[in-house]
Design a protein around this motif. Structure first.
Motif, PDB file in Angstrom:
ATOM      1  N   MET A 163      52.570  46.169  52.167  1.00 37.43           N
ATOM      2  CA  MET A 163      52.326  47.220  51.215  1.00 37.43           C
ATOM      3  C   MET A 163      52.703  47.407  49.774  1.00 37.43           C
ATOM      4  SD  MET A 163      49.810  48.231  53.143  1.00 37.43           S
ATOM      5  CE  MET A 163      49.519  49.651  52.146  1.00 37.43           C
ATOM      6  N   ILE A 164      53.702  46.346  49.386  1.00 34.30           N
ATOM      7  CA  ILE A 164      54.243  46.324  48.298  1.00 34.30           C
ATOM      8  C   ILE A 164      53.081  45.537  47.369  1.00 34.30           C
ATOM      9  CG2 ILE A 164      55.892  45.104  46.548  1.00 34.30           C
ATOM     10  CD1 ILE A 164      56.986  47.392  48.171  1.00 34.30           C
ATOM     11  N   ALA A 165      52.573  45.959  46.277  1.00 33.21           N
ATOM     12  CA  ALA A 165      51.383  45.733  45.660  1.00 33.21           C
ATOM     13  C   ALA A 165      51.837  44.530  44.940  1.00 33.21           C
ATOM     14  CB  ALA A 165      50.928  46.568  44.637  1.00 33.21           C
ATOM     15  N   GLN A 166      50.718  43.545  44.657  1.00 33.86           N
ATOM     16  CA  GLN A 166      50.670  42.160  43.912  1.00 33.86           C
ATOM     17  C   GLN A 166      50.168  42.678  42.619  1.00 33.86           C
ATOM     18  OE1 GLN A 166      48.532  40.076  46.971  1.00 33.86           O
ATOM     19  NE2 GLN A 166      50.077  38.373  46.923  1.00 33.86           N
ATOM     20  N   LYS A 167      51.229  42.587  41.777  1.00 32.24           N
ATOM     21  CA  LYS A 167      50.818  42.719  40.238  1.00 32.24           C
ATOM     22  C   LYS A 167      50.790  41.598  39.480  1.00 32.24           C
ATOM     23  CE  LYS A 167      53.937  46.043  40.695  1.00 32.24           C
ATOM     24  NZ  LYS A 167      54.288  46.267  41.951  1.00 32.24           N
ATOM     25  N   PHE A 168      49.893  40.693  39.733  1.00 30.14           N
ATOM     26  CA  PHE A 168      49.857  39.494  38.747  1.00 30.14           C
ATOM     27  C   PHE A 168      49.346  39.856  37.120  1.00 30.14           C
ATOM     28  CE2 PHE A 168      49.229  37.476  43.148  1.00 30.14           C
ATOM     29  CZ  PHE A 168      50.580  37.395  43.650  1.00 30.14           C
ATOM     30  N   SER A 169      50.083  39.380  36.473  1.00 23.80           N
ATOM     31  CA  SER A 169      49.606  39.578  34.961  1.00 23.80           C
ATOM     32  C   SER A 169      48.864  38.455  34.621  1.00 23.80           C
ATOM     33  CB  SER A 169      50.884  39.642  34.076  1.00 23.80           C
ATOM     34  OG  SER A 169      51.648  38.439  34.362  1.00 23.80           O
ATOM     35  N   PRO A 170      47.875  38.408  33.890  1.00 24.51           N
ATOM     36  CA  PRO A 170      47.444  39.942  33.204  1.00 24.51           C
ATOM     37  C   PRO A 170      46.534  40.991  34.045  1.00 24.51           C
ATOM     38  CG  PRO A 170      46.028  38.137  32.481  1.00 24.51           C
ATOM     39  CD  PRO A 170      46.917  37.708  33.589  1.00 24.51           C
ATOM     40  N   TYR A 171      46.674  41.380  35.184  1.00 24.34           N
ATOM     41  CA  TYR A 171      46.481  42.358  35.719  1.00 24.34           C
ATOM     42  C   TYR A 171      44.819  42.428  35.776  1.00 24.34           C
ATOM     43  CZ  TYR A 171      51.423  43.667  35.075  1.00 24.34           C
ATOM     44  OH  TYR A 171      52.380  43.561  34.941  1.00 24.34           O
ATOM     45  N   LEU A 172      44.119  43.268  35.040  1.00 24.34           N
ATOM     46  CA  LEU A 172      42.658  43.619  35.281  1.00 24.34           C
ATOM     47  C   LEU A 172      41.944  41.919  35.001  1.00 24.34           C
ATOM     48  CD1 LEU A 172      41.975  46.913  33.866  1.00 24.34           C
ATOM     49  CD2 LEU A 172      42.224  46.355  36.241  1.00 24.34           C
ATOM     50  N   HIS A 173      42.758  41.143  34.319  1.00 24.14           N
ATOM     51  CA  HIS A 173      41.756  39.960  33.914  1.00 24.14           C
ATOM     52  C   HIS A 173      42.462  38.794  34.494  1.00 24.14           C
ATOM     53  CE1 HIS A 173      40.505  41.963  30.153  1.00 24.14           C
ATOM     54  NE2 HIS A 173      41.678  42.498  30.044  1.00 24.14           N
ATOM     55  N   TRP A 174      43.086  38.974  35.697  1.00 27.25           N
ATOM     56  CA  TRP A 174      43.670  38.011  36.620  1.00 27.25           C
ATOM     57  C   TRP A 174      42.390  37.364  37.299  1.00 27.25           C
ATOM     58  CZ3 TRP A 174      47.875  35.353  37.683  1.00 27.25           C
ATOM     59  CH2 TRP A 174      48.011  34.688  39.061  1.00 27.25           C
ATOM     60  N   GLN A 175      42.623  36.122  37.358  1.00 28.39           N
ATOM     61  CA  GLN A 175      41.796  35.246  38.171  1.00 28.39           C
ATOM     62  C   GLN A 175      42.727  34.204  38.859  1.00 28.39           C
ATOM     63  OE1 GLN A 175      38.705  33.635  35.519  1.00 28.39           O
ATOM     64  NE2 GLN A 175      37.201  35.502  36.464  1.00 28.39           N
ATOM     65  N   PHE A 176      42.437  34.100  40.163  1.00 24.68           N
ATOM     66  CA  PHE A 176      42.973  32.835  40.870  1.00 24.68           C
ATOM     67  C   PHE A 176      42.533  31.485  40.459  1.00 24.68           C
ATOM     68  CE2 PHE A 176      44.592  35.960  44.085  1.00 24.68           C
ATOM     69  CZ  PHE A 176      45.800  35.537  44.167  1.00 24.68           C
ATOM     70  N   ASN A 177      43.308  30.393  40.388  1.00 23.57           N
ATOM     71  CA  ASN A 177      42.764  29.153  40.043  1.00 23.57           C
ATOM     72  C   ASN A 177      42.168  28.601  41.139  1.00 23.57           C
ATOM     73  OD1 ASN A 177      42.720  26.395  39.444  1.00 23.57           O
ATOM     74  ND2 ASN A 177      44.687  26.437  38.561  1.00 23.57           N
TER      75      ASN A 177
END
Length: 252
Positions: free
Chosen positions: A214-228
């Motif tokens: 339940m700890i959020a994953q906050k990967f930058s750049p956030y709203l623009h995040w895309q997995f490779n």
């Protein structure tokens, strides 16, 4: 010693001291692979370089980094501390060059402030929310940016104030270790980074941050995040879970 007993000792150290040094986690070839990979990184988004190089979310750059999310002897301890459904909330690469000035004593995350008297009760065990593992890629001596830890300070129930260097009479300790060793510590532990006082040596380090489900994953750049896509295609089921592919739960 059996794996179960080692795991129990590791958990006890995290609850008692707030940290644990894990010797020889990386093989020499893995150390050299990581050093070469870090030296080839270039800044993206909030990354920066200079006397300190800091690269976020490196797991998304190349499948090479996946193996360091669930290293044997490390992932078992992370799952025991945070739950078998834990995930990563970051994987960060660092290089600290001669002249770099370290970070003051701090903690990374405090879920809530609690009265120190509660935490002093030997029968009270404070659950862990986030743990960080630092993989050292150089032999660390007193001149090469040793990490500073203040044993037991996760039971202070608060952040250190500016200039504070002791807690309950306990002073900070320098983590002196060898290339391939790893330091695991909980997010409430007071810790810091010291200066690089060497003449011509650079400290390279890889961090992995593990959090409860339940700890959020906050990967930058956030709203623009895309997995490779190449990273996802190469990931094992456990690595995909660490990246955030969870079973359905109450808030999904």
């Amino acid at each position: 010693m059996e794996a179960h007993a080692l795991l129990s000792l590791g958990l006890s150290a995290l609850h008692r001291d707030g940290f644990l040094l894990l010797p020889g986690v990386l093989e020499p070839g893995q150390v050299e692979q990581l050093k070469a990979a870090i030296s080839a990184l270039t800044p993206q988004h909030w990354d920066y370089n200079g006397l300190l190089e800091h690269y976020k979310c490196v797991f998304n750059r190349d499948p090479l980094w996946l193996a360091y999310l669930d290293l044997p002897g490390v992932i078992e301890l992370a799952e025991a501390a945070l739950g078998e459904d834990c995930h990563i909330i970051g994987q960060t690469a660092w290089r600290s060059h001669p002249g770099y000035q370290g970070m003051a004593l701090h903690l990374d995350y405090l879920a809530m402030e609690l009265p120190e008297a509660w935490l002093a009760d030997a029968d009270f065990e404070l659950p862990m929310q986030i743990c960080t593992v630092q993989f050292y890629l150089d032999d660390i001596d007193s001149e090469l940016c040793p990490t500073q830890v203040l044993p037991g300070s996760h039971r202070a129930g608060r952040r250190p104030v500016a200039g504070e260097q002791q807690w309950q009479g306990q002073a900070t300790q320098s983590i002196l270790c060898r290339a391939g060793d790893a330091l695991m510590f909980r997010s409430e532990l007071w810790h810091g980074g010291s200066d690089n006082r060497s003449v011509d040596r650079t400290r390279s380090m890889l961090q992995v941050h593990y959090g409860r489900r339940m700890i959020a994953q906050k990967f930058s750049p956030y709203l623009h995040w895309q997995f490779n896509p190449a990273v996802l295609a190469a990931a094992t089921p456990r690595q995909r879970r660490l990246l955030g592919e969870h079973a359905e739960a109450e808030y999904d």
